[in-house]
Design a protein around this motif. Structure first.
Motif, PDB file in Angstrom:
ATOM      1  N   LEU A   1      47.477  32.052  46.813  1.00 33.31           N
ATOM      2  CA  LEU A   1      47.472  33.326  46.185  1.00 33.31           C
ATOM      3  C   LEU A   1      47.052  33.190  44.814  1.00 33.31           C
ATOM      4  O   LEU A   1      46.187  33.872  44.263  1.00 33.31           O
ATOM      5  N   ILE A   2      47.776  32.349  43.846  1.00 35.87           N
ATOM      6  CA  ILE A   2      47.609  32.155  42.618  1.00 35.87           C
ATOM      7  C   ILE A   2      46.085  31.458  42.556  1.00 35.87           C
ATOM      8  O   ILE A   2      45.417  32.172  41.350  1.00 35.87           O
ATOM      9  N   GLU A   3      45.653  30.588  43.146  1.00 36.65           N
ATOM     10  CA  GLU A   3      44.426  30.030  42.897  1.00 36.65           C
ATOM     11  C   GLU A   3      43.203  31.188  43.305  1.00 36.65           C
ATOM     12  O   GLU A   3      42.332  31.016  42.563  1.00 36.65           O
ATOM     13  N   ARG A   4      43.412  31.885  44.141  1.00 37.37           N
ATOM     14  CA  ARG A   4      42.466  32.682  44.667  1.00 37.37           C
ATOM     15  C   ARG A   4      42.299  33.888  43.451  1.00 37.37           C
ATOM     16  O   ARG A   4      41.392  34.290  43.044  1.00 37.37           O
ATOM     17  N   ALA A   5      43.272  34.281  42.790  1.00 39.49           N
ATOM     18  CA  ALA A   5      43.519  35.314  41.961  1.00 39.49           C
ATOM     19  C   ALA A   5      42.632  34.847  40.584  1.00 39.49           C
ATOM     20  O   ALA A   5      41.939  35.374  39.922  1.00 39.49           O
ATOM     21  N   ILE A   6      43.052  33.474  40.157  1.00 42.82           N
ATOM     22  CA  ILE A   6      42.502  32.991  38.987  1.00 42.82           C
ATOM     23  C   ILE A   6      41.013  32.675  39.065  1.00 42.82           C
ATOM     24  O   ILE A   6      40.274  33.045  38.156  1.00 42.82           O
ATOM     25  N   ARG A   7      40.379  32.440  40.513  1.00 47.02           N
ATOM     26  CA  ARG A   7      39.242  32.307  40.608  1.00 47.02           C
ATOM     27  C   ARG A   7      38.564  33.555  40.542  1.00 47.02           C
ATOM     28  O   ARG A   7      37.343  33.516  39.808  1.00 47.02           O
ATOM     29  N   VAL A   8      39.134  34.686  40.848  1.00 50.38           N
ATOM     30  CA  VAL A   8      38.341  35.999  40.680  1.00 50.38           C
ATOM     31  C   VAL A   8      38.200  36.330  39.149  1.00 50.38           C
ATOM     32  O   VAL A   8      37.072  36.510  38.660  1.00 50.38           O
ATOM     33  N   LYS A   9      39.228  36.239  38.461  1.00 46.46           N
ATOM     34  CA  LYS A   9      39.004  36.382  36.969  1.00 46.46           C
ATOM     35  C   LYS A   9      38.307  35.324  36.248  1.00 46.46           C
ATOM     36  O   LYS A   9      37.415  35.709  35.507  1.00 46.46           O
ATOM     37  N   ALA A  10      38.192  33.989  36.605  1.00 50.37           N
ATOM     38  CA  ALA A  10      37.049  33.099  35.981  1.00 50.37           C
ATOM     39  C   ALA A  10      35.827  33.357  36.226  1.00 50.37           C
ATOM     40  O   ALA A  10      35.045  33.367  35.365  1.00 50.37           O
ATOM     41  N   GLU A  11      35.577  33.693  37.616  1.00 52.20           N
ATOM     42  CA  GLU A  11      34.038  34.119  37.777  1.00 52.20           C
ATOM     43  C   GLU A  11      33.723  35.386  37.083  1.00 52.20           C
ATOM     44  O   GLU A  11      32.439  35.450  36.529  1.00 52.20           O
ATOM     45  N   VAL A  12      34.546  36.366  36.903  1.00 51.21           N
ATOM     46  CA  VAL A  12      34.134  37.539  36.169  1.00 51.21           C
ATOM     47  C   VAL A  12      33.973  37.343  34.604  1.00 51.21           C
ATOM     48  O   VAL A  12      33.096  37.672  33.875  1.00 51.21           O
ATOM     49  N   VAL A  13      34.970  36.572  34.094  1.00 53.25           N
ATOM     50  CA  VAL A  13      34.981  36.370  32.719  1.00 53.25           C
ATOM     51  C   VAL A  13      33.697  35.207  32.144  1.00 53.25           C
ATOM     52  O   VAL A  13      33.262  35.461  31.297  1.00 53.25           O
ATOM     53  N   ALA A  14      33.321  34.499  33.212  1.00 53.36           N
ATOM     54  CA  ALA A  14      32.062  33.703  32.955  1.00 53.36           C
ATOM     55  C   ALA A  14      30.722  34.355  32.791  1.00 53.36           C
ATOM     56  O   ALA A  14      30.034  33.925  32.125  1.00 53.36           O
ATOM     57  N   VAL A  15      30.847  35.722  33.285  1.00 51.31           N
ATOM     58  CA  VAL A  15      29.602  36.376  32.865  1.00 51.31           C
ATOM     59  C   VAL A  15      29.756  37.690  32.017  1.00 51.31           C
ATOM     60  O   VAL A  15      28.904  38.174  31.427  1.00 51.31           O
ATOM     61  N   ASP A  16      31.094  37.747  31.555  1.00 54.10           N
ATOM     62  CA  ASP A  16      31.234  39.011  30.769  1.00 54.10           C
ATOM     63  C   ASP A  16      32.536  38.767  29.842  1.00 54.10           C
ATOM     64  O   ASP A  16      33.540  39.329  30.263  1.00 54.10           O
TER      65      ASP A  16
END
Length: 366
Positions: A220-235
């Motif tokens: 769950l931690i890894e999935r949540a961090i991936r969500v945030k990383a993908e969003v931050v990468a573009v904005d």
């Protein structure tokens, strides 16, 4: 998880830095520092002297001059006076632009450490070592830093991406259950806005999702961090899509302020997510049986891990005033992140006071 040899996971954020997730990785801080660092200040709360000393010791063993800065616990750390005291310590120790700050603690400490690093000599390196679930999946990742004022939360801050983030899942075993449960709100938020598998995993075994010794929590931690990383990468600077990470936060931050920060952040955001789900339904974004089911799912998933979904019913005027100070507001216009469907976030701009109050009535108790 504790005691097991688990290979670390590396999640790259915007080609700028790595988030390292693993067991027994606390001594790897030096490997995240960039070239030129000689001095490192380790910022930590009074509850974590042992972890902070361990980090400082690992840095000293690698040849760095490491010293400690103890700051108050929880939101009381995020003030201008505390920041000024750290600036003074950096000045006395002769920290230069090539030196670094390390934040060891929960989200309040990493927010503060990042802000201090962003502002000292107009920016020095920071490595974040979050020790709470909330810090790992939210505060330490993404480069948002800040402190609070009497007028609101995180109103003073800077965007300052870290040199790296180190998440040692072993330290979660030291958390009080209430703190672990509070952090689950940010994990579940990522399920509603982007990765529904998170919700499925929680639904399948809510008890396992909140146990630090269960592999389910690490996933769950890894999935949540991936969500945030993908969003931050573009904005990075919150100009567009990054707003979706604030799902539930406008109302949640208002609760925190009205309650004098005695509520845990995750508890307030949990109620905030139910509030915006009801607001979306009333505004026509969530309609029909599917919309009703998604609103109900908010309550079901959040309550299954022990999070609150209601708030007292006599605080509307104070909450509305607090929401109007929200960072997402534009002039006098309030903006909420809502859903058009599962993993379909959008914005609701300028809802009427009547609509907002009606949604408040649906999350009120007493």
């Amino acid at each position: 998880m504790t005691g097991e040899a688990i290979a670390p996971t590396f999640i790259r954020v915007a080609d700028d830095y790595d988030v390292v997730i693993g067991s027994g990785v606390l001594d790897r801080v030096a490997g995240l520092l960039r070239d030129g660092v000689e001095r490192v200040l380790v910022v930590h709360p009074p509850t974590l002297p042992g972890l902070a000393q361990r980090v400082a010791g690992s840095l000293a063993a690698e040849g760095y001059a490491a010293e400690l800065a103890e700051v108050p616990d929880a939101e009381s750390a995020k003030t201008s006076s505390v920041a000024a005291s750290i600036w003074a310590q950096l000045g006395r120790a002769g920290f230069t632009r090539t030196d670094a700050v390390v934040g060891v603690g929960g989200g309040t400490v990493t927010d503060l450490a990042g802000f201090v690093a962003a502002t000292w000599l107009r920016g020095v390196q920071v490595v974040q070592v979050p020790t709470t679930l909330l810090g790992m999946v939210d505060a330490a990742v993404g480069g948002k830093t800040g402190i609070n004022t009497d007028e609101g939360k995180n109103l003073v801050g800077a965007f300052h991406p870290p040199a790296g983030v180190l998440c040692d899942v072993d330290v979660l075993a030291t958390l009080r259950e209430a703190d672990l449960v509070g952090g689950m709100a940010e994990v579940i938020k990522c399920g509603f806005i982007a990765d529904p598998v998170i919700l499925d995993l929680v639904d399948a075994d809510p008890a396992a999702a909140r146990r630090p010794d269960n592999p389910r929590l690490r996933e769950l931690i890894e999935r949540a961090i991936r969500v945030k990383a993908e969003v931050v990468a573009v904005d990075l600077k919150d100009n567009a899509i990054r707003e979706i990470l604030n799902y539930g936060h406008t109302f949640g931050h208002a609760i925190e302020q009205v309650e004098g920060y005695t509520w845990r952040h995750g508890e307030a955001v949990s109620v905030g997510m139910v509030y915006v789900a009801e607001l979306a339904r009333l505004a026509g974004h969530l309609s029909g049986p599917e919309g009703e089911a998604l609103v109900a799912r908010h309550r079901q998933v959040l309550e299954s891990v022990g999070l609150p979904t209601t708030y007292r019913g006599d605080r509307w005027d104070a909450l509305r005033t607090a929401m109007r100070r929200d960072k997402k507001s534009r002039g006098s216009t309030l903006r909420f992140v809502v859903l058009d469907g599962l993993a379909q976030p959008t914005r609701l701009v300028g809802p009427s006071d009547e609509l907002m109050r009606s949604a408040y009535g649906l999350v009120s108790r007493g």
